[in-house]
Design a protein around this motif. Sequence first.
Motif, PDB file in Angstrom:
ATOM      1  N   GLN A  44      36.685  32.378  34.417  1.00  0.00           N
ATOM      2  CA  GLN A  44      38.050  32.396  34.089  1.00  0.00           C
ATOM      3  C   GLN A  44      38.532  34.036  34.507  1.00  0.00           C
ATOM      4  OE1 GLN A  44      39.508  32.088  30.019  1.00  0.00           O
ATOM      5  NE2 GLN A  44      41.225  30.796  30.789  1.00  0.00           N
ATOM      6  N   ILE A  45      37.840  35.072  34.182  1.00  0.00           N
ATOM      7  CA  ILE A  45      38.222  36.352  34.393  1.00  0.00           C
ATOM      8  C   ILE A  45      38.128  36.576  35.842  1.00  0.00           C
ATOM      9  CG2 ILE A  45      37.212  38.855  34.038  1.00  0.00           C
ATOM     10  CD1 ILE A  45      36.515  37.870  31.267  1.00  0.00           C
ATOM     11  N   LYS A  46      37.381  36.249  36.585  1.00  0.00           N
ATOM     12  CA  LYS A  46      37.013  36.195  37.993  1.00  0.00           C
ATOM     13  C   LYS A  46      38.720  35.600  38.596  1.00  0.00           C
ATOM     14  CE  LYS A  46      34.098  35.272  41.819  1.00  0.00           C
ATOM     15  NZ  LYS A  46      32.829  34.929  42.423  1.00  0.00           N
ATOM     16  N   ASN A  47      38.850  34.366  38.223  1.00  0.00           N
ATOM     17  CA  ASN A  47      40.127  33.830  38.617  1.00  0.00           C
ATOM     18  C   ASN A  47      41.198  34.692  38.418  1.00  0.00           C
ATOM     19  OD1 ASN A  47      42.411  31.812  37.891  1.00  0.00           O
ATOM     20  ND2 ASN A  47      41.173  31.182  39.762  1.00  0.00           N
ATOM     21  N   PHE A  48      41.367  35.101  37.312  1.00  0.00           N
ATOM     22  CA  PHE A  48      42.588  36.212  37.014  1.00  0.00           C
ATOM     23  C   PHE A  48      42.543  37.214  37.783  1.00  0.00           C
ATOM     24  CE2 PHE A  48      43.907  39.925  34.871  1.00  0.00           C
ATOM     25  CZ  PHE A  48      45.183  39.617  34.553  1.00  0.00           C
ATOM     26  N   THR A  49      41.321  37.776  37.868  1.00  0.00           N
ATOM     27  CA  THR A  49      41.176  39.025  38.598  1.00  0.00           C
ATOM     28  C   THR A  49      41.762  39.108  40.321  1.00  0.00           C
ATOM     29  OG1 THR A  49      39.397  39.944  37.247  1.00  0.00           O
ATOM     30  CG2 THR A  49      39.795  40.851  39.360  1.00  0.00           C
ATOM     31  N   LYS A  50      41.020  37.748  40.727  1.00  0.00           N
ATOM     32  CA  LYS A  50      41.539  37.546  42.157  1.00  0.00           C
ATOM     33  C   LYS A  50      43.102  37.488  42.321  1.00  0.00           C
ATOM     34  CE  LYS A  50      42.058  33.568  44.625  1.00  0.00           C
ATOM     35  NZ  LYS A  50      41.645  31.979  44.294  1.00  0.00           N
ATOM     36  N   HIS A  51      43.956  36.729  41.399  1.00  0.00           N
ATOM     37  CA  HIS A  51      45.107  36.457  41.624  1.00  0.00           C
ATOM     38  C   HIS A  51      45.933  37.775  41.277  1.00  0.00           C
ATOM     39  CE1 HIS A  51      45.680  32.287  42.201  1.00  0.00           C
ATOM     40  NE2 HIS A  51      44.645  32.136  41.533  1.00  0.00           N
ATOM     41  N   TYR A  52      45.387  38.565  40.249  1.00  0.00           N
ATOM     42  CA  TYR A  52      46.052  39.776  40.001  1.00  0.00           C
ATOM     43  C   TYR A  52      45.982  40.814  41.248  1.00  0.00           C
ATOM     44  CZ  TYR A  52      46.838  44.636  38.057  1.00  0.00           C
ATOM     45  OH  TYR A  52      47.020  45.900  38.025  1.00  0.00           O
ATOM     46  N   THR A  53      44.845  40.719  41.822  1.00  0.00           N
ATOM     47  CA  THR A  53      44.641  41.736  43.093  1.00  0.00           C
ATOM     48  C   THR A  53      45.328  41.019  44.142  1.00  0.00           C
ATOM     49  OG1 THR A  53      42.322  42.075  42.391  1.00  0.00           O
ATOM     50  CG2 THR A  53      42.708  42.569  44.577  1.00  0.00           C
ATOM     51  N   SER A  94      41.205  26.980  32.093  1.00  0.00           N
ATOM     52  CA  SER A  94      42.706  27.126  32.306  1.00  0.00           C
ATOM     53  C   SER A  94      42.620  28.128  33.515  1.00  0.00           C
ATOM     54  CB  SER A  94      43.662  27.761  31.283  1.00  0.00           C
ATOM     55  OG  SER A  94      42.996  28.874  30.689  1.00  0.00           O
ATOM     56  N   ARG A  95      43.302  27.837  34.526  1.00  0.00           N
ATOM     57  CA  ARG A  95      43.446  28.726  35.567  1.00  0.00           C
ATOM     58  C   ARG A  95      44.675  29.183  35.826  1.00  0.00           C
ATOM     59  NH1 ARG A  95      38.930  29.314  34.894  1.00  0.00           N
ATOM     60  NH2 ARG A  95      37.126  28.191  35.758  1.00  0.00           N
ATOM     61  N   VAL A  96      44.746  30.351  36.907  1.00  0.00           N
ATOM     62  CA  VAL A  96      46.299  30.730  37.214  1.00  0.00           C
ATOM     63  C   VAL A  96      46.878  30.009  38.040  1.00  0.00           C
ATOM     64  CG1 VAL A  96      47.393  32.798  38.281  1.00  0.00           C
ATOM     65  CG2 VAL A  96      45.051  33.142  36.973  1.00  0.00           C
ATOM     66  N   LYS A  97      48.227  29.580  37.814  1.00  0.00           N
ATOM     67  CA  LYS A  97      49.188  28.895  38.632  1.00  0.00           C
ATOM     68  C   LYS A  97      50.309  29.454  38.978  1.00  0.00           C
ATOM     69  CE  LYS A  97      47.323  25.190  35.749  1.00  0.00           C
ATOM     70  NZ  LYS A  97      47.642  25.162  34.372  1.00  0.00           N
ATOM     71  N   LYS A  98      50.942  28.986  40.015  1.00  0.00           N
ATOM     72  CA  LYS A  98      52.366  29.590  40.468  1.00  0.00           C
ATOM     73  C   LYS A  98      53.391  29.202  39.427  1.00  0.00           C
ATOM     74  CE  LYS A  98      51.133  30.374  45.474  1.00  0.00           C
ATOM     75  NZ  LYS A  98      51.468  31.413  45.685  1.00  0.00           N
ATOM     76  N   LEU A  99      54.254  30.250  39.285  1.00  0.00           N
ATOM     77  CA  LEU A  99      55.486  30.073  38.414  1.00  0.00           C
ATOM     78  C   LEU A  99      56.572  29.993  39.118  1.00  0.00           C
ATOM     79  CD1 LEU A  99      56.373  29.773  35.401  1.00  0.00           C
ATOM     80  CD2 LEU A  99      56.267  31.995  35.327  1.00  0.00           C
ATOM     81  N   LYS A 100      57.245  28.961  39.427  1.00  0.00           N
ATOM     82  CA  LYS A 100      58.800  28.803  40.118  1.00  0.00           C
ATOM     83  C   LYS A 100      59.789  29.367  39.147  1.00  0.00           C
ATOM     84  CE  LYS A 100      56.731  27.801  43.776  1.00  0.00           C
ATOM     85  NZ  LYS A 100      56.294  28.618  44.843  1.00  0.00           N
ATOM     86  N   GLY A 101      61.039  29.795  39.851  1.00  0.00           N
ATOM     87  CA  GLY A 101      62.172  29.901  39.032  1.00  0.00           C
ATOM     88  C   GLY A 101      62.421  31.312  38.704  1.00  0.00           C
ATOM     89  N   LEU A 102      61.617  32.147  38.582  1.00  0.00           N
ATOM     90  CA  LEU A 102      61.793  33.653  38.408  1.00  0.00           C
ATOM     91  C   LEU A 102      62.035  34.495  39.665  1.00  0.00           C
ATOM     92  CD1 LEU A 102      58.989  34.285  35.778  1.00  0.00           C
ATOM     93  CD2 LEU A 102      61.597  33.545  35.476  1.00  0.00           C
ATOM     94  N   GLU A 103      61.749  34.202  40.970  1.00  0.00           N
ATOM     95  CA  GLU A 103      62.136  35.011  42.176  1.00  0.00           C
ATOM     96  C   GLU A 103      63.678  35.250  42.085  1.00  0.00           C
ATOM     97  OE1 GLU A 103      60.968  31.682  42.069  1.00  0.00           O
ATOM     98  OE2 GLU A 103      58.911  31.735  42.572  1.00  0.00           O
ATOM     99  N   GLY A 104      63.728  36.699  42.450  1.00  0.00           N
ATOM    100  CA  GLY A 104      64.892  37.246  42.820  1.00  0.00           C
ATOM    101  C   GLY A 104      65.751  37.891  41.457  1.00  0.00           C
ATOM    102  N   LEU A 105      65.086  37.329  40.397  1.00  0.00           N
ATOM    103  CA  LEU A 105      65.619  38.090  39.132  1.00  0.00           C
ATOM    104  C   LEU A 105      64.958  39.474  39.004  1.00  0.00           C
ATOM    105  CD1 LEU A 105      65.234  34.948  36.651  1.00  0.00           C
ATOM    106  CD2 LEU A 105      67.246  35.772  37.801  1.00  0.00           C
TER     107      LEU A 105
END
Length: 151
Positions: free
Chosen positions: A24-33, A79-90
């Motif tokens: 889980q930490i590896k997954n988070f680190t990949k997305h953060y990077t 649980s894994r990191v997923k894309k979050l829609k609806g905040l782009e441009g704010l």
Amino acid sequence: MFIIIMIIILAVGFGLQYIFGMFQIKNFTKHYTELRRNGKVAIGRKPAIFQSGTLVLLQINKKKEIEEARYMQGVTVFSRVKKLKGLEGLRIDKIIIEDVKSHNRLLRNAIMDAKRTYNIVQGGGEVEKIPSPFMKAASKVNQMFSKKEAK
């Protein structure tokens, strides 16, 4: 014999939890990077024990606008990191609770925590640690006992 079997089962359980936690930490680190390569990243947290813990990553451009958002929400180490829609441009510094009403309560709280964290860091401050739910419970128990001893 029963106690030995229970100890072995608990040890195996802790070992599996550790291994899955590392994934889980590896997954988070990949997305953060990935997000960090493209700009600043604001992180919002909402830890919980019996509800889903929530973590939000918001990639911010030079205009303080959110370019991409991702989140991790769940109770288990699966649980894994997923894309979050609806905040782009704010703009992160202008987000209000009405902007995130379409998301669940825990996600809204994590997004608002990311805004608060971003504002603190931009102002040159230091973000305080959020105590884990277990630490909150332990401090309440300690307070209960210290009050009894004081009487």
